[in-house]
Motif scaffolding. Structure first.
Motif, PDB file in Angstrom:
ATOM      1  N   ALA A   1       0.827  -1.202   0.000  1.00  0.00           N
ATOM      2  CA  ALA A   1       0.000   0.000   0.000  1.00  0.00           C
ATOM      3  C   ALA A   1       0.865   1.257   0.000  1.00  0.00           C
ATOM      4  O   ALA A   1       0.544   2.248  -0.677  1.00  0.00           O
ATOM      5  CB  ALA A   1      -0.926  -0.006   1.219  1.00  0.00           C
ATOM      6  N   THR A   2       1.965   1.229   0.737  1.00  0.00           N
ATOM      7  CA  THR A   2       2.867   2.378   0.788  1.00  0.00           C
ATOM      8  C   THR A   2       3.469   2.663  -0.583  1.00  0.00           C
ATOM      9  O   THR A   2       3.484   3.815  -1.052  1.00  0.00           O
ATOM     10  CB  THR A   2       3.985   2.135   1.812  1.00  0.00           C
ATOM     11  N   VAL A   3       3.960   1.619  -1.240  1.00  0.00           N
ATOM     12  CA  VAL A   3       4.539   1.787  -2.579  1.00  0.00           C
ATOM     13  C   VAL A   3       3.488   2.321  -3.544  1.00  0.00           C
ATOM     14  O   VAL A   3       3.755   3.235  -4.344  1.00  0.00           O
ATOM     15  CB  VAL A   3       5.123   0.451  -3.076  1.00  0.00           C
ATOM     16  N   LEU A   4       2.283   1.742  -3.507  1.00  0.00           N
ATOM     17  CA  LEU A   4       1.219   2.175  -4.405  1.00  0.00           C
ATOM     18  C   LEU A   4       0.882   3.650  -4.201  1.00  0.00           C
ATOM     19  O   LEU A   4       0.752   4.418  -5.172  1.00  0.00           O
ATOM     20  CB  LEU A   4      -0.021   1.309  -4.174  1.00  0.00           C
ATOM     21  N   LEU A   5       0.736   4.067  -2.948  1.00  0.00           N
ATOM     22  CA  LEU A   5       0.333   5.446  -2.677  1.00  0.00           C
ATOM     23  C   LEU A   5       1.440   6.443  -3.011  1.00  0.00           C
ATOM     24  O   LEU A   5       1.154   7.564  -3.445  1.00  0.00           O
ATOM     25  CB  LEU A   5      -0.101   5.569  -1.221  1.00  0.00           C
ATOM     26  N   ILE A   6       2.687   6.054  -2.815  1.00  0.00           N
ATOM     27  CA  ILE A   6       3.793   6.933  -3.223  1.00  0.00           C
ATOM     28  C   ILE A   6       3.783   7.112  -4.739  1.00  0.00           C
ATOM     29  O   ILE A   6       3.975   8.221  -5.261  1.00  0.00           O
ATOM     30  CB  ILE A   6       5.134   6.352  -2.741  1.00  0.00           C
ATOM     31  N   TRP A   7       3.546   6.024  -5.459  1.00  0.00           N
ATOM     32  CA  TRP A   7       3.464   6.109  -6.923  1.00  0.00           C
ATOM     33  C   TRP A   7       2.288   6.987  -7.358  1.00  0.00           C
ATOM     34  O   TRP A   7       2.414   7.812  -8.270  1.00  0.00           O
ATOM     35  CB  TRP A   7       3.329   4.701  -7.504  1.00  0.00           C
ATOM     36  N   LEU A   8       1.138   6.834  -6.695  1.00  0.00           N
ATOM     37  CA  LEU A   8      -0.023   7.641  -7.049  1.00  0.00           C
ATOM     38  C   LEU A   8       0.229   9.123  -6.775  1.00  0.00           C
ATOM     39  O   LEU A   8      -0.207   9.986  -7.541  1.00  0.00           O
ATOM     40  CB  LEU A   8      -1.251   7.162  -6.269  1.00  0.00           C
ATOM     41  N   HIS A   9       0.939   9.411  -5.694  1.00  0.00           N
ATOM     42  CA  HIS A   9       1.303  10.808  -5.436  1.00  0.00           C
ATOM     43  C   HIS A   9       2.195  11.344  -6.555  1.00  0.00           C
ATOM     44  O   HIS A   9       2.048  12.503  -6.980  1.00  0.00           O
ATOM     45  CB  HIS A   9       2.023  10.910  -4.095  1.00  0.00           C
ATOM     46  N   ALA A  10       3.100  10.492  -7.050  1.00  0.00           N
ATOM     47  CA  ALA A  10       4.031  10.924  -8.098  1.00  0.00           C
ATOM     48  C   ALA A  10       3.315  11.248  -9.407  1.00  0.00           C
ATOM     49  O   ALA A  10       3.723  12.159 -10.132  1.00  0.00           O
ATOM     50  CB  ALA A  10       5.089   9.843  -8.330  1.00  0.00           C
ATOM     51  N   ILE A  11       2.247  10.503  -9.728  1.00  0.00           N
ATOM     52  CA  ILE A  11       1.544  10.768 -10.990  1.00  0.00           C
ATOM     53  C   ILE A  11       0.333  11.668 -10.786  1.00  0.00           C
ATOM     54  O   ILE A  11      -0.390  11.963 -11.748  1.00  0.00           O
ATOM     55  CB  ILE A  11       1.091   9.447 -11.657  1.00  0.00           C
ATOM     56  N   GLY A  12       0.101  12.119  -9.559  1.00  0.00           N
ATOM     57  CA  GLY A  12      -1.088  12.910  -9.262  1.00  0.00           C
ATOM     58  C   GLY A  12      -1.155  14.215 -10.031  1.00  0.00           C
ATOM     59  O   GLY A  12      -2.205  14.567 -10.573  1.00  0.00           O
ATOM     60  N   ASP A  13      -0.043  14.949 -10.107  1.00  0.00           N
ATOM     61  CA  ASP A  13      -0.051  16.224 -10.821  1.00  0.00           C
ATOM     62  C   ASP A  13      -0.373  16.027 -12.298  1.00  0.00           C
ATOM     63  O   ASP A  13      -1.118  16.806 -12.893  1.00  0.00           O
ATOM     64  CB  ASP A  13       1.303  16.918 -10.662  1.00  0.00           C
ATOM     65  N   GLU A  14       0.200  14.996 -12.886  1.00  0.00           N
ATOM     66  CA  GLU A  14      -0.067  14.712 -14.294  1.00  0.00           C
ATOM     67  C   GLU A  14      -1.531  14.329 -14.510  1.00  0.00           C
ATOM     68  O   GLU A  14      -2.156  14.717 -15.490  1.00  0.00           O
ATOM     69  CB  GLU A  14       0.841  13.576 -14.774  1.00  0.00           C
ATOM     70  N   ALA A  15      -2.082  13.575 -13.577  1.00  0.00           N
ATOM     71  CA  ALA A  15      -3.491  13.188 -13.689  1.00  0.00           C
ATOM     72  C   ALA A  15      -4.405  14.399 -13.584  1.00  0.00           C
ATOM     73  O   ALA A  15      -5.402  14.497 -14.307  1.00  0.00           O
ATOM     74  CB  ALA A  15      -3.832  12.174 -12.605  1.00  0.00           C
ATOM     75  N   ARG A  16      -4.068  15.326 -12.709  1.00  0.00           N
ATOM     76  CA  ARG A  16      -4.903  16.506 -12.547  1.00  0.00           C
ATOM     77  C   ARG A  16      -4.857  17.414 -13.766  1.00  0.00           C
ATOM     78  O   ARG A  16      -5.811  18.143 -14.042  1.00  0.00           O
ATOM     79  CB  ARG A  16      -4.494  17.272 -11.284  1.00  0.00           C
ATOM     80  N   LYS A  17      -3.766  17.379 -14.514  1.00  0.00           N
ATOM     81  CA  LYS A  17      -3.696  18.155 -15.755  1.00  0.00           C
ATOM     82  C   LYS A  17      -4.734  17.674 -16.769  1.00  0.00           C
ATOM     83  O   LYS A  17      -5.262  18.453 -17.545  1.00  0.00           O
ATOM     84  CB  LYS A  17      -2.297  18.034 -16.367  1.00  0.00           C
ATOM     85  N   GLY A  18      -4.983  16.374 -16.771  1.00  0.00           N
ATOM     86  CA  GLY A  18      -5.959  15.826 -17.699  1.00  0.00           C
ATOM     87  C   GLY A  18      -7.385  15.942 -17.214  1.00  0.00           C
ATOM     88  O   GLY A  18      -8.321  15.677 -17.973  1.00  0.00           O
ATOM     89  N   ASN A  19      -7.566  16.371 -15.988  1.00  0.00           N
ATOM     90  CA  ASN A  19      -8.902  16.449 -15.412  1.00  0.00           C
ATOM     91  C   ASN A  19      -9.498  17.836 -15.651  1.00  0.00           C
ATOM     92  O   ASN A  19      -9.826  18.583 -14.730  1.00  0.00           O
ATOM     93  CB  ASN A  19      -8.832  16.145 -13.914  1.00  0.00           C
ATOM     94  N   VAL A  20      -9.615  18.214 -16.936  1.00  0.00           N
ATOM     95  CA  VAL A  20     -10.163  19.509 -17.335  1.00  0.00           C
ATOM     96  C   VAL A  20     -11.157  19.285 -18.457  1.00  0.00           C
ATOM     97  O   VAL A  20     -11.079  18.276 -19.178  1.00  0.00           O
ATOM     98  CB  VAL A  20      -9.038  20.470 -17.783  1.00  0.00           C
ATOM     99  N   PRO A  21     -12.105  20.210 -18.635  1.00  0.00           N
ATOM    100  CA  PRO A  21     -13.061  20.061 -19.740  1.00  0.00           C
ATOM    101  C   PRO A  21     -12.340  20.106 -21.079  1.00  0.00           C
ATOM    102  O   PRO A  21     -11.375  20.839 -21.278  1.00  0.00           O
ATOM    103  CB  PRO A  21     -13.997  21.260 -19.569  1.00  0.00           C
TER     104      PRO A  21
END
Length: 309
Positions: free
Chosen positions: A44-64
């Motif tokens: 779970a720790t590894v998964l969540l660290i990875w998700l934090h790392a790609i979070g900014d990139e994911a939020r860039k795509g979360n636009v209309p």
């Protein structure tokens, strides 16, 4: 000439006694569960660290966006993060769900392996003949996993919140979704402690591993369903009234709409929980769950005392 004889004393008994001995005994007996818990926390720790790392990139795509681009909206094909967006949201949802329903396997394990199996095969009574009272035996059985579960679950909750970033509802879900609500606050820790206590009580009631596992699982599932059903009633709701059209705040949990037309004018009243109610409801639910855990623990000690010869 006589040789002086020196008296030798027998070496002190080094058998561990008291709480320390019981702690190590519990850890030894349940080392497989301990290893599994450690691996689950590491994964779970590894998964969540990875998700934090790609979070900014994911939020860039979360636009209309639109296809083709028009009215100021970018072309969907130009957003390189669309795939990352889906991956991020999917794994965040999975991690949060695992936190939310960790109570179920914990309760089943507590009923079966922690208590039920040891009463069924007689190892509990064997321990009681080795200068360990039944009350101390049960206290150690509950205290050791309680500390490990509370510490591990609390750490994963903090990591989960860190990985969720700004908590954009379109990516990670609204605060009132069951998985999000439980998996992002102290209620997650209270749930696993309640599951531990309920499972232990089931083990003492049934004294056999399989029935105790089933009953612990069932009791915890009922607890989850009841808390979800009555969660919106744990804190006073807010109301908002408007004439004609009523716009609600983003992420508001609307529990009731009331429409009334007088003299041709439509009056709308909404009863709802704003996002600011997240923490009050969290604290109330956590308190209820800890009370359930305490009541189940007390019942377990009383039942153990009553069943002793």
């Amino acid at each position: 000439m006589t040789a002086a004889l020196t008296a030798t004393t027998a070496p002190a008994d080094r058998t561990p006694r008291g709480p320390r001995g019981l702690v190590w005994a519990v850890l030894r007996v349940h080392r497989i569960a301990l290893i599994f818990w450690g691996l689950a926390l590491a994964a779970a720790t590894v998964l969540l660290i990875w998700l934090h790392a790609i979070g900014d990139e994911a939020r860039k795509g979360n636009v209309p966006c639109s296809t083709p681009a028009h009215d100021g909206f970018a072309a969907c094909a130009s957003l390189e993060s669309v795939t990352v967006d889906d991956v991020y949201a999917g794994w965040i949802e999975l991690a949060t769900s695992a936190l939310t329903y960790a109570i179920l396997p914990v309760a089943a394990w507590a009923g079966a392996a922690l208590i039920g199996r040891e009463l069924e095969n007689g190892t509990a009574r064997l321990a009681w003949t080795q200068s360990v009272t039944p009350a101390r035996w049960l206290a150690a059985k509950l205290a050791v996993p309680a500390v490990l579960l509370a510490t591990g679950t609390g750490a994963i909750v903090l990591l989960n919140n860190w990985a969720r970033g700004d908590g954009a509802p379109d990516l990670v879900g609204d605060w009132y979704y069951t998985d999000v609500f439980v998996g992002t606050g102290p209620a997650a820790v209270a749930y696993v402690l309640a599951g531990l206590a309920l499972g232990a009580l089931a083990g003492l009631v049934w004294r056999r591993a399989v029935p105790a596992a089933g009953m612990g699982f069932a009791a915890s599932l009922v607890l989850c369903v009841v808390m979800e059903r009555f969660r919106e009633d744990l804190w006073p709701k807010a109301t908002r009234t408007a004439t004609g059209v009523l716009e609600m705040p983003r992420s508001a949990l609307v529990t009731h709409w009331d429409n009334e037309v007088t003299d041709g004018v439509r009056h709308i009243t909404a009863t709802y929980h704003p996002e600011s109610h997240f923490w009050p409801i969290q604290y109330v639910e956590t308190g209820i769950l800890l009370a359930v855990a305490a009541a189940a623990t007390l019942a377990a000690f009383r039942l153990l005392h009553r069943r002793l010869p």
